[in-house]
Enzyme design. Structure first.
Site, PDB file in Angstrom:
ATOM      1  N   ASP A  41      39.688  28.072  39.027  1.00  0.00           N
ATOM      2  CA  ASP A  41      39.532  29.317  39.787  1.00  0.00           C
ATOM      3  C   ASP A  41      40.206  30.472  39.044  1.00  0.00           C
ATOM      4  O   ASP A  41      40.954  31.260  39.625  1.00  0.00           O
ATOM      5  CB  ASP A  41      40.120  29.171  41.194  1.00  0.00           C
ATOM      6  CG  ASP A  41      39.591  30.233  42.166  1.00  0.00           C
ATOM      7  OD1 ASP A  41      38.552  30.860  41.849  1.00  0.00           O
ATOM      8  OD2 ASP A  41      40.206  30.434  43.222  1.00  0.00           O
ATOM      9  N   LEU A  42      39.910  30.558  37.751  1.00  0.00           N
ATOM     10  CA  LEU A  42      40.499  31.623  36.934  1.00  0.00           C
ATOM     11  C   LEU A  42      39.777  32.934  37.202  1.00  0.00           C
ATOM     12  O   LEU A  42      38.557  33.034  37.052  1.00  0.00           O
ATOM     13  CB  LEU A  42      40.390  31.261  35.440  1.00  0.00           C
ATOM     14  CG  LEU A  42      41.233  30.067  35.001  1.00  0.00           C
ATOM     15  CD1 LEU A  42      40.816  29.606  33.615  1.00  0.00           C
ATOM     16  CD2 LEU A  42      42.722  30.413  35.033  1.00  0.00           C
TER      17      LEU A  42
END
Length: 226
Positions: A41-42
């Site tokens: 979930d960058l």
């Protein structure tokens, strides 16, 4: 990208290069664990900045060890305008088995966001983004390419972004290569990083002062009206 005071627009180039390197170091640390830890979930809101504007990865709510991942699903209620835009094309397949390469793709979009100061696909509907990413659409590079003629190392960063957001996961570079490339770029601009950080902090402090002054003005107006 968050801070007590949020950065607005693209940071000065020396700081932009340092941020891309520090984020790459964070990803490389996770990917070097045994088994590797995938962040998954960058995006800018999951990068925090300390008081000297050093980057720290945060929010590991979707993180998984690579040997325990079979299928990752996103809840429809999640902020699609953010997370969706940073997801790799393979994430839209019926069967999605995340790998280190999944984070590398997201890293590329995150780097693009840093060096442009913009959100990818900002005005596109999520249904269009969901369809176009697997078709090969990526954020535009024209604006960055124009600046590459006068910013040392920017061409190398553009090349790295394009490698990282390749449609084929096995064609994307490792996190170690990302750290190697970005370290060189950071070194090119290291002699001016202090001034760049000072410039941004000064701007953030000024914005904070203006915000507080505005709040006080509104409070005074409310009290007078009452």
């Amino acid at each position: 990208m968050q801070h007590k005071k949020t950065l607005q627009g693209r940071p000065p180039w020396p700081l932009a290069f340092r941020l891309t390197h520090q984020i790459a170091l964070g990803i490389n640390f996770l990917h070097s664990l045994s088994p590797a830890l995938l962040h998954l979930d960058l995006k800018p809101s999951n990068v925090l900045l300390d008081s000297n504007l050093n980057a720290k990865l945060t929010d590991f709510g979707l993180a998984r060890f690579s040997n325990s991942v079979t299928r990752v699903t996103k809840k429809d209620s999640e902020e699609e305008g953010g997370t969706l835009s940073y997801m790799p094309p393979e994430a839209f397949d019926i069967s999605y088995n995340p790998t280190r390469a999944s984070d590398i793709y997201s890293y590329a979009i995150l780097v693009w966001s840093i060096v442009t100061g913009k959100q990818p696909y900002a005005n596109a509907r999520s249904t269009i983004v969901r369809f176009r990413i697997p078709e090969g659409d990526r954020p535009p590079l024209d604006e960055i390419r124009r600046q590459a003629a006068v910013v040392a190392g920017l061409t190398s960063l553009i090349d790295l972004m394009q490698e990282c957001w390749d449609s084929k996961p096995n064609q994307r570079p490792s996190s170690r290569k990302c750290t190697t490339v970005t370290e060189e770029l950071h070194k090119m601009h290291k002699h001016t990083i202090h001034d760049a950080v000072h410039e941004v902090l000064k701007k953030l402090d000024k914005n904070e002062e203006e915000r507080i002054a505005e709040q006080i003005t509104r409070l005074s107006i409310t009290e007078t009206s009452g």
